[in-house]
Design a protein around this motif. Sequence first.
Motif, PDB file in Angstrom:
ATOM      1  N   THR A  80       0.818  -1.208   0.000  1.00  0.00           N
ATOM      2  CA  THR A  80       0.000   0.000   0.000  1.00  0.00           C
ATOM      3  C   THR A  80       0.852   1.258   0.000  1.00  0.00           C
ATOM      4  N   SER A  81       0.285   2.319  -0.528  1.00  0.00           N
ATOM      5  CA  SER A  81       0.941   3.625  -0.472  1.00  0.00           C
ATOM      6  C   SER A  81       0.491   4.403   0.752  1.00  0.00           C
ATOM      7  N   ASP A  82      -0.490   3.818   1.495  1.00  0.00           N
ATOM      8  CA  ASP A  82      -0.999   4.452   2.703  1.00  0.00           C
ATOM      9  C   ASP A  82      -0.188   3.958   3.899  1.00  0.00           C
ATOM     10  N   ASN A  83       0.687   4.792   4.403  1.00  0.00           N
ATOM     11  CA  ASN A  83       1.551   4.405   5.514  1.00  0.00           C
ATOM     12  C   ASN A  83       1.040   4.910   6.853  1.00  0.00           C
ATOM     13  N   SER A  84      -0.241   5.247   6.927  1.00  0.00           N
ATOM     14  CA  SER A  84      -0.798   5.772   8.178  1.00  0.00           C
ATOM     15  C   SER A  84      -0.854   4.684   9.247  1.00  0.00           C
ATOM     16  N   VAL A  85      -0.826   5.110  10.492  1.00  0.00           N
ATOM     17  CA  VAL A  85      -0.903   4.177  11.615  1.00  0.00           C
ATOM     18  C   VAL A  85      -2.226   3.417  11.579  1.00  0.00           C
ATOM     19  N   GLN A  86      -3.312   4.128  11.241  1.00  0.00           N
ATOM     20  CA  GLN A  86      -4.632   3.496  11.212  1.00  0.00           C
ATOM     21  C   GLN A  86      -4.682   2.351  10.194  1.00  0.00           C
ATOM     22  N   ALA A 132      -2.875  -9.554   8.805  1.00  0.00           N
ATOM     23  CA  ALA A 132      -1.706  -9.340   7.936  1.00  0.00           C
ATOM     24  C   ALA A 132      -0.424  -9.568   8.741  1.00  0.00           C
ATOM     25  N   ASN A 133       0.636  -9.969   8.058  1.00  0.00           N
ATOM     26  CA  ASN A 133       1.904 -10.219   8.727  1.00  0.00           C
ATOM     27  C   ASN A 133       2.859  -9.030   8.670  1.00  0.00           C
ATOM     28  N   ASP A 134       2.736  -8.225   7.607  1.00  0.00           N
ATOM     29  CA  ASP A 134       3.621  -7.053   7.499  1.00  0.00           C
ATOM     30  C   ASP A 134       3.148  -6.174   6.342  1.00  0.00           C
ATOM     31  N   PHE A 135       3.870  -5.072   6.113  1.00  0.00           N
ATOM     32  CA  PHE A 135       3.548  -4.114   5.063  1.00  0.00           C
ATOM     33  C   PHE A 135       4.772  -3.867   4.205  1.00  0.00           C
ATOM     34  N   ILE A 136       4.515  -3.406   2.995  1.00  0.00           N
ATOM     35  CA  ILE A 136       5.580  -2.870   2.156  1.00  0.00           C
ATOM     36  C   ILE A 136       4.995  -1.725   1.344  1.00  0.00           C
ATOM     37  N   ALA A 137       5.771  -0.665   1.233  1.00  0.00           N
ATOM     38  CA  ALA A 137       5.273   0.548   0.590  1.00  0.00           C
ATOM     39  C   ALA A 137       5.313   0.410  -0.930  1.00  0.00           C
ATOM     40  N   LYS A 138       4.348   1.042  -1.560  1.00  0.00           N
ATOM     41  CA  LYS A 138       4.331   1.140  -3.022  1.00  0.00           C
ATOM     42  C   LYS A 138       4.680   2.583  -3.389  1.00  0.00           C
ATOM     43  N   PRO A 139       5.413   2.763  -4.498  1.00  0.00           N
ATOM     44  CA  PRO A 139       5.966   1.732  -5.386  1.00  0.00           C
ATOM     45  C   PRO A 139       7.100   0.955  -4.699  1.00  0.00           C
ATOM     46  N   TYR A 140       7.317  -0.297  -5.173  1.00  0.00           N
ATOM     47  CA  TYR A 140       8.249  -1.203  -4.517  1.00  0.00           C
ATOM     48  C   TYR A 140       9.684  -0.703  -4.601  1.00  0.00           C
ATOM     49  N   GLU A 141      10.401  -0.819  -3.497  1.00  0.00           N
ATOM     50  CA  GLU A 141      11.846  -0.681  -3.494  1.00  0.00           C
ATOM     51  C   GLU A 141      12.376  -2.108  -3.574  1.00  0.00           C
ATOM     52  N   GLN A 142      13.073  -2.436  -4.636  1.00  0.00           N
ATOM     53  CA  GLN A 142      13.362  -3.823  -4.977  1.00  0.00           C
ATOM     54  C   GLN A 142      14.110  -4.582  -3.871  1.00  0.00           C
ATOM     55  N   THR A 143      15.127  -3.990  -3.315  1.00  0.00           N
ATOM     56  CA  THR A 143      15.900  -4.684  -2.285  1.00  0.00           C
ATOM     57  C   THR A 143      15.040  -4.993  -1.065  1.00  0.00           C
TER      58      THR A 143
END
Length: 345
Positions: free
Chosen positions: A94-100, A110-121
């Motif tokens: 998601t591009s929404d990194n809010s605490v909510q 969910a187990n975790d998050f990753i921000a979009k757009p993807y950082e490959q590493t």
Amino acid sequence: MRSSNGWDFPDAKILVVDDEEPNIKLARQVLMFAGYSEIRLLQDSRKAVDAIVNDEPDLVLLDVHMPYMDGYEVLERAVKKMKPETFIPILMCTSDNSVQARQKALKLGANDFIAKPYEQTELLLRVRNFLRMRYMHLSLQHANQTLEHRVSVRTKELVEARGEAFYCLTRAIEYRENSIGGHSKRIGILSERIARAVGLEDAEVEMIGLIAPLHDVGKIGIPDSLLLKSGDLTEAELTELRSHTALGDMLIGDCTSPILRELKQLARHHHERWDGTGYPEGLKGDEIPMTCRIVALADMFDALTIGRPGTPAMSREEAIAEIRRLRGAHFDPDVVDAFLRTYAR
């Protein structure tokens, strides 16, 4: 799912759910470049729940903002449908990194998050870490299943060995008493049938069938001259013969096994009578253990129909009539009724 070099999983099944084609193409390109080949791309979120639950991928990359069903709804439905023992890591994209947003996803499973757009590493590191968790979970699950199988096999062997030991002891008692062949086996079968008709649980029924043939184990300590005597017994001889109940109790001794405790009780009390005129303690009614009430009836019925030295055998009908006559005196009325339902039809 296998590991090629300890922590790389080239055959891991990875599901990418995202409605935007550029995003799934990028995810696919990054994953394939890293050596992952089993990648499924899904743009229709309505198919995502079945894809997660039925196909059981090793990792899910799940977009949050999608038409029809957003990532939260997909996550919630999938987690509810999964078996309790199933662990499929789900990484919210998601591009929404809010605490909510993070709290909502974590609350739903969910187990975790990753921000979009993807950082490959970062994407590859998170994928690798979650695949490690998935691999360890599957390995532990396999180890548990293997252990359960071994325990099951060993338990079966122990049960069979216990049954054979009881059978050998039963044969020894029959030989010692010079009883008519099959007496003990018949008592075991009839006791099982009565116990089932009374309404006992399957485990209790099986246990009664196993120990019923050993109710007279104490007769091992009775002299041959008395045990095999065909004429009338004196009062002293009768007292000595009746001591086989106490001898059986003593032979089994103190024990922690539930089945041996039940056998100990049976050996001591199988000559008690419902009206309190039995021995060795004159127990009455419900004071007599149910196992003893059942086996006592089975033993008498077999003795009546087979006969004993100096006592001719009765016909089946005569023996049933005698059991009816002793209902409420020698025998528990409920046990007699159960016997009649199973045998006297």
